[in-house]
Motif scaffolding. Sequence first.
Motif, PDB file in Angstrom:
ATOM      1  N   MET A  14    -102.724  36.565 -35.736  1.00 25.18           N
ATOM      2  CA  MET A  14    -103.991  35.897 -36.037  1.00 25.18           C
ATOM      3  C   MET A  14    -104.627  35.453 -34.726  1.00 25.18           C
ATOM      4  N   THR A  15    -105.932  35.612 -34.605  1.00 22.76           N
ATOM      5  CA  THR A  15    -106.584  35.204 -33.362  1.00 22.76           C
ATOM      6  C   THR A  15    -106.992  33.735 -33.432  1.00 22.76           C
ATOM      7  N   PHE A  16    -106.865  33.086 -32.288  1.00 23.48           N
ATOM      8  CA  PHE A  16    -107.287  31.690 -32.203  1.00 23.48           C
ATOM      9  C   PHE A  16    -108.775  31.579 -32.506  1.00 23.48           C
ATOM     10  N   SER A  17    -109.557  32.564 -32.056  1.00 18.59           N
ATOM     11  CA  SER A  17    -111.013  32.523 -32.273  1.00 18.59           C
ATOM     12  C   SER A  17    -111.385  32.590 -33.749  1.00 18.59           C
ATOM     13  N   SER A  18    -110.524  33.152 -34.590  1.00 18.07           N
ATOM     14  CA  SER A  18    -110.825  33.214 -36.023  1.00 18.07           C
ATOM     15  C   SER A  18    -110.539  31.883 -36.719  1.00 18.07           C
ATOM     16  N   VAL A  19    -109.673  31.074 -36.140  1.00 18.36           N
ATOM     17  CA  VAL A  19    -109.274  29.806 -36.748  1.00 18.36           C
ATOM     18  C   VAL A  19    -110.047  28.617 -36.164  1.00 18.36           C
ATOM     19  N   TYR A  20    -110.393  28.709 -34.890  1.00 15.62           N
ATOM     20  CA  TYR A  20    -111.060  27.604 -34.199  1.00 15.62           C
ATOM     21  C   TYR A  20    -112.308  27.094 -34.927  1.00 15.62           C
ATOM     22  N   PRO A  21    -113.222  27.966 -35.409  1.00 11.33           N
ATOM     23  CA  PRO A  21    -114.397  27.446 -36.118  1.00 11.33           C
ATOM     24  C   PRO A  21    -114.034  26.636 -37.369  1.00 11.33           C
ATOM     25  N   HIS A  22    -112.928  26.996 -37.998  1.00  8.53           N
ATOM     26  CA  HIS A  22    -112.479  26.241 -39.171  1.00  8.53           C
ATOM     27  C   HIS A  22    -111.969  24.854 -38.760  1.00  8.53           C
ATOM     28  N   TYR A  23    -111.281  24.793 -37.622  1.00  6.61           N
ATOM     29  CA  TYR A  23    -110.843  23.499 -37.094  1.00  6.61           C
ATOM     30  C   TYR A  23    -112.055  22.613 -36.813  1.00  6.61           C
ATOM     31  N   LYS A  26    -113.750  21.460 -40.022  1.00  6.85           N
ATOM     32  CA  LYS A  26    -112.911  20.489 -40.729  1.00  6.85           C
ATOM     33  C   LYS A  26    -113.036  19.094 -40.134  1.00  6.85           C
ATOM     34  N   VAL A  27    -112.960  19.003 -38.810  1.00  2.25           N
ATOM     35  CA  VAL A  27    -113.009  17.674 -38.199  1.00  2.25           C
ATOM     36  C   VAL A  27    -114.421  17.098 -38.214  1.00  2.25           C
ATOM     37  N   GLU A  28    -115.436  17.940 -37.992  1.00  2.00           N
ATOM     38  CA  GLU A  28    -116.808  17.438 -37.997  1.00  2.00           C
ATOM     39  C   GLU A  28    -117.232  16.988 -39.393  1.00  2.00           C
ATOM     40  N   LYS A  29    -116.766  17.675 -40.409  1.00  2.00           N
ATOM     41  CA  LYS A  29    -117.080  17.306 -41.794  1.00  2.00           C
ATOM     42  C   LYS A  29    -116.586  15.888 -42.102  1.00  2.00           C
ATOM     43  N   LYS A  30    -115.519  15.494 -41.424  1.00  2.00           N
ATOM     44  CA  LYS A  30    -114.929  14.176 -41.644  1.00  2.00           C
ATOM     45  C   LYS A  30    -115.354  13.155 -40.587  1.00  2.00           C
ATOM     46  N   GLU A  35    -114.891  16.904 -29.115  1.00  2.00           N
ATOM     47  CA  GLU A  35    -114.161  16.324 -27.982  1.00  2.00           C
ATOM     48  C   GLU A  35    -112.802  15.796 -28.442  1.00  2.00           C
ATOM     49  N   GLU A  36    -112.771  15.161 -29.608  1.00  2.00           N
ATOM     50  CA  GLU A  36    -111.490  14.673 -30.139  1.00  2.00           C
ATOM     51  C   GLU A  36    -110.575  15.849 -30.483  1.00  2.00           C
ATOM     52  N   LEU A  37    -111.149  16.896 -31.059  1.00  2.00           N
ATOM     53  CA  LEU A  37    -110.367  18.092 -31.369  1.00  2.00           C
ATOM     54  C   LEU A  37    -109.776  18.672 -30.092  1.00  2.00           C
ATOM     55  N   HIS A  38    -110.592  18.771 -29.050  1.00  2.00           N
ATOM     56  CA  HIS A  38    -110.107  19.311 -27.777  1.00  2.00           C
ATOM     57  C   HIS A  38    -109.021  18.418 -27.171  1.00  2.00           C
ATOM     58  N   LYS A  39    -109.147  17.124 -27.349  1.00  2.00           N
ATOM     59  CA  LYS A  39    -108.123  16.200 -26.843  1.00  2.00           C
ATOM     60  C   LYS A  39    -106.785  16.442 -27.537  1.00  2.00           C
ATOM     61  N   VAL A  40    -106.841  16.655 -28.839  1.00  2.00           N
ATOM     62  CA  VAL A  40    -105.623  16.924 -29.617  1.00  2.00           C
ATOM     63  C   VAL A  40    -105.008  18.258 -29.183  1.00  2.00           C
ATOM     64  N   ILE A  41    -105.835  19.278 -29.036  1.00  2.00           N
ATOM     65  CA  ILE A  41    -105.331  20.590 -28.611  1.00  2.00           C
ATOM     66  C   ILE A  41    -104.751  20.497 -27.202  1.00  2.00           C
ATOM     67  N   ALA A  42    -105.426  19.769 -26.325  1.00  2.00           N
ATOM     68  CA  ALA A  42    -104.939  19.600 -24.950  1.00  2.00           C
ATOM     69  C   ALA A  42    -103.601  18.878 -24.935  1.00  2.00           C
ATOM     70  N   VAL A 105    -104.602  18.827 -36.413  1.00  2.00           N
ATOM     71  CA  VAL A 105    -105.998  18.942 -36.841  1.00  2.00           C
ATOM     72  C   VAL A 105    -106.184  18.246 -38.192  1.00  2.00           C
ATOM     73  N   ASP A 106    -105.234  18.419 -39.100  1.00  2.00           N
ATOM     74  CA  ASP A 106    -105.303  17.730 -40.397  1.00  2.00           C
ATOM     75  C   ASP A 106    -105.320  16.218 -40.220  1.00  2.00           C
ATOM     76  N   GLU A 107    -104.454  15.714 -39.366  1.00  2.00           N
ATOM     77  CA  GLU A 107    -104.401  14.271 -39.144  1.00  2.00           C
ATOM     78  C   GLU A 107    -105.701  13.755 -38.545  1.00  2.00           C
ATOM     79  N   LEU A 108    -106.275  14.506 -37.626  1.00  2.00           N
ATOM     80  CA  LEU A 108    -107.557  14.124 -37.040  1.00  2.00           C
ATOM     81  C   LEU A 108    -108.627  14.066 -38.118  1.00  2.00           C
ATOM     82  N   ALA A 109    -108.679  15.090 -38.949  1.00  2.00           N
ATOM     83  CA  ALA A 109    -109.685  15.153 -40.014  1.00  2.00           C
ATOM     84  C   ALA A 109    -109.494  14.047 -41.048  1.00  2.00           C
TER      85      ALA A 109
END
Length: 121
Positions: A14-23, A26-30, A35-42, A105-109
């Motif tokens: 699975m490509t990261f680029s196919s999942v990233y928009p869903h991440y 998900k977080v913006e909807k909540k 920036e917070e998503l990137h902090k978690v990934i970092a 990502v779930d916890e962030l959302a």
Amino acid sequence: MNTTKEHDERMANMTFSSVYPHYVAKVEKKGRTIEELHKVIAWLTGFEATDLQRLIENQATFEQFFSEATINPNASLITGSICGYRIEEIDTTLTRHVRYLDKLVDELAKGRKMEKILRSP
């Protein structure tokens, strides 16, 4: 816990680029930010925003994504269920790493505080 060979291969390819928009969605909807998503990934991978952009542009699979990552030594503190699997019981390293990311990502959302998401002993 053993995942199937097919499941593990699907995760690896699975490509990261196919999942990233869903991440992001998900977080913006909540009410959380990219920036917070990137902090978690970092925190989990060591990747900065420029690294993520490069991986997205290169259509990196999760296998490539995590082979370049420096997994946080506290990642093993991520426990619980995601997609019907107990993370701490997943035997395949790559699949466990993908599920770590999904769990964060779930916890962030869900509005969990950043101090709790970015685990420390």
